[in-house]
Design a protein around this motif. Structure first.
Motif, mmCIF file in Angstrom:
data_model
loop_
_atom_site.group_PDB
_atom_site.id
_atom_site.type_symbol
_atom_site.label_atom_id
_atom_site.label_comp_id
_atom_site.label_asym_id
_atom_site.label_seq_id
_atom_site.Cartn_x
_atom_site.Cartn_y
_atom_site.Cartn_z
ATOM 1 N N CYS A 66 0.859 -1.184 0.000
ATOM 2 C CA CYS A 66 0.000 0.000 0.000
ATOM 3 C C CYS A 66 0.902 1.242 0.000
ATOM 4 O O CYS A 66 2.102 1.098 0.166
ATOM 5 C CB CYS A 66 -0.884 -0.002 1.229
ATOM 6 S SG CYS A 66 -2.141 -1.308 1.244
ATOM 7 N N PHE A 67 0.323 2.432 -0.098
ATOM 8 C CA PHE A 67 1.137 3.617 -0.355
ATOM 9 C C PHE A 67 2.069 3.963 0.800
ATOM 10 O O PHE A 67 3.247 4.254 0.591
ATOM 11 C CB PHE A 67 0.244 4.820 -0.679
ATOM 12 C CG PHE A 67 1.018 5.955 -1.289
ATOM 13 C CD1 PHE A 67 1.469 5.884 -2.592
ATOM 14 C CD2 PHE A 67 1.313 7.091 -0.544
ATOM 15 C CE1 PHE A 67 2.207 6.926 -3.163
ATOM 16 C CE2 PHE A 67 2.051 8.136 -1.106
ATOM 17 C CZ PHE A 67 2.490 8.052 -2.412
ATOM 18 N N GLY A 68 1.570 3.962 2.037
ATOM 19 C CA GLY A 68 2.407 4.288 3.205
ATOM 20 C C GLY A 68 3.127 5.601 3.012
ATOM 21 O O GLY A 68 2.524 6.653 2.771
ATOM 22 N N ASP A 160 3.633 -4.883 -0.739
ATOM 23 C CA ASP A 160 4.482 -4.351 0.333
ATOM 24 C C ASP A 160 3.638 -3.931 1.536
ATOM 25 O O ASP A 160 3.818 -2.846 2.096
ATOM 26 C CB ASP A 160 5.282 -3.154 -0.229
ATOM 27 C CG ASP A 160 6.419 -2.733 0.685
ATOM 28 O OD1 ASP A 160 6.938 -3.581 1.424
ATOM 29 O OD2 ASP A 160 6.790 -1.543 0.644
ATOM 30 N N PHE A 162 2.190 -4.443 5.509
ATOM 31 C CA PHE A 162 2.825 -4.888 6.756
ATOM 32 C C PHE A 162 2.836 -6.419 6.742
ATOM 33 O O PHE A 162 2.155 -7.059 5.940
ATOM 34 C CB PHE A 162 2.044 -4.371 7.970
ATOM 35 C CG PHE A 162 2.286 -2.909 8.264
ATOM 36 C CD1 PHE A 162 3.551 -2.455 8.628
ATOM 37 C CD2 PHE A 162 1.254 -1.992 8.184
ATOM 38 C CE1 PHE A 162 3.778 -1.110 8.896
ATOM 39 C CE2 PHE A 162 1.474 -0.641 8.451
ATOM 40 C CZ PHE A 162 2.737 -0.203 8.810
ATOM 41 N N LEU A 170 -4.175 -8.861 3.869
ATOM 42 C CA LEU A 170 -3.546 -8.460 2.606
ATOM 43 C C LEU A 170 -2.532 -9.506 2.131
ATOM 44 O O LEU A 170 -1.668 -9.214 1.298
ATOM 45 C CB LEU A 170 -2.896 -7.073 2.732
ATOM 46 C CG LEU A 170 -3.864 -5.907 2.999
ATOM 47 C CD1 LEU A 170 -3.139 -4.562 2.929
ATOM 48 C CD2 LEU A 170 -5.041 -5.899 2.041
HETATM 49 C C1 LIG Z 1 4.435 -1.438 5.206
HETATM 50 S S1 LIG Z 1 3.493 0.008 4.941
HETATM 51 C C2 LIG Z 1 3.737 0.351 3.222
HETATM 52 C C3 LIG Z 1 5.068 0.989 2.938
HETATM 53 C C4 LIG Z 1 5.081 1.644 1.587
HETATM 54 N N1 LIG Z 1 5.023 0.664 0.529
HETATM 55 C C5 LIG Z 1 6.281 2.541 1.429
HETATM 56 O O1 LIG Z 1 7.111 2.271 0.558
HETATM 57 O O2 LIG Z 1 6.395 3.515 2.179
HETATM 58 C C6 LIG Z 1 1.836 -0.618 4.908
HETATM 59 C C7 LIG Z 1 0.778 0.446 4.642
HETATM 60 O O3 LIG Z 1 -0.450 -0.251 4.450
HETATM 61 C C8 LIG Z 1 -1.513 0.524 4.973
HETATM 62 N N2 LIG Z 1 -2.627 -0.424 5.167
HETATM 63 C C9 LIG Z 1 -2.673 -1.496 6.001
HETATM 64 N N3 LIG Z 1 -3.815 -2.199 5.827
HETATM 65 C C10 LIG Z 1 -4.500 -1.555 4.840
HETATM 66 C C11 LIG Z 1 -5.742 -1.807 4.210
HETATM 67 N N4 LIG Z 1 -6.511 -2.850 4.541
HETATM 68 N N5 LIG Z 1 -6.144 -0.955 3.242
HETATM 69 C C12 LIG Z 1 -5.398 0.136 2.895
HETATM 70 N N6 LIG Z 1 -4.192 0.415 3.463
HETATM 71 C C13 LIG Z 1 -3.751 -0.424 4.423
HETATM 72 C C14 LIG Z 1 -0.942 1.132 6.229
HETATM 73 O O4 LIG Z 1 -1.652 2.284 6.602
HETATM 74 C C15 LIG Z 1 0.513 1.408 5.777
HETATM 75 O O5 LIG Z 1 0.619 2.726 5.310
#
Ligand SMILES: C[S@@+](CC[C@H](N)C(=O)[O-])C[C@H]1O[C@@H](n2cnc3c(N)ncnc32)[C@H](O)[C@@H]1O
Length: 260
Positions: A66-68, A160, A162, A170
């Motif tokens: 996801c974007f994060g 990518d 969590f 996911l």
């Molecule tokens: C590991 S981080 C992503 C890191 C990102 N790829 C980066 O390069 O910065 C996971 C992201 O997934 C989002 N997230 C988790 N579960 C989600 C869901 N069901 N739907 C949308 N976003 C989700 C979180 O808010 C978090 O920002």
């Protein structure tokens, strides 16, 4: 299921490659491997293998899960600009943490992102960006629902989220079924996960599985809907024989937890 109060609680962490990431108290996990480094991990596990495998295409549609902090999206643009690639790119990226995306114009990104600062600002303000070469759309909300609405067919998936332990929905077989449904027939998927359960979930949705190795990096996974030459192929049928306990993750096991 998700705790709104905890969602806002994050701490900045310096990674070993000198770039910053965050630690999420909600998921009890950093956004990137602090050892591999936020930018280094993005480039080596996702961007370089994908763009190399798809170097014959003029246009790519990418699903960034996801974007994060946006590292995977921003590193894609940085890599394309740095190498003067003529490719056009359209990125869809689900994310349910709107406040995080809106705060990114103040995040301390590495100097490599200086040339795309205007793009980071636009995404932070408008949750989208478009010019002649790049189109980026943040899909606000739960990724499980957002991806069902995507009409375009995807070339590359950056998986990518969590970790499977902390964000299981996911990583299930059903999640990969929905991802596969919006993929082109030659799509590839990159992920840091090398777990048997995750590779099985992909394999059960028609993906061939390969090991990806890069310098100064733990190995990772490339999955592809068509057979690829020159990559280290993993025979999942053999894996199943050798590890009879291994099974893919299933929605019902985690939805049960949510309702109990
Ligand atoms: C590991 S981080 C992503 C890191 C990102 N790829 C980066 O390069 O910065 C996971 C992201 O997934 C989002 N997230 C988790 N579960 C989600 C869901 N069901 N739907 C949308 N976003 C989700 C979180 O808010 C978090 O920002």
């Amino acid at each position: 299921m998700y705790n709104e109060a905890l969602r806002t609680q994050k701490e900045i962490v310096l990674c070993e490659d000198g770039t910053n990431t965050l630690f999420s108290k909600e998921f009890d996990e950093p956004y990137h491997s602090t050892k591999d480094g936020a930018l280094h991990e993005s480039l080596e596990k996702h961007v370089k293998p994908s763009l190399t495998l798809k170097s014959d295409k003029e246009k790519l549609i990418i699903l960034d899960i996801c974007f994060g902090l946006g590292y995977n999206t921003f590193a894609t643009l940085y890599y394309i600009k740095k190498n003067n690639l003529k490719i056009r790119v359209h990125i869809f990226s689900p994310e349910f943490d709107e406040d995080l995306v809106r705060s990114l114009d103040t995040f301390d990104f590495p100097p490599e992102f200086e040339s795309i600062k205007h793009i980071i600002e636009a995404i932070s303000q408008n949750l989208r960006y478009e010019d002649e070469q790049f189109k980026i759309e943040i899909l606000l909300g739960d990724a499980r629902e957002s991806i069902l609405k995507i009409k375009e067919k995807i070339d590359i998936v950056y998986q990518d989220a969590f970790s499977p332990a902390h964000n299981p929905l996911l990583w299930t077989q059903e999640w990969f079924r929905d991802v596969r449904a919006i993929c082109k027939e030659d799509a590839i998927l990159t992920t840091y996960s090398t777990a048997a359960a995750i590779r099985l979930g992909l394999y059960e949705n028609d993906f061939y599985i390969f090991v990806h190795r890069a310098e100064m990096m733990r190995y990772s996974t490339v999955a592809s809907l068509e057979m690829l030459e020159g990559l280290e192929y993993i025979d999942m049928e053999l894996k199943k024989v050798r590890n009879t306990e291994a099974k893919s993750m299933r929605d019902e096991d985690y939805l049960k937890d949510m309702h109990s």
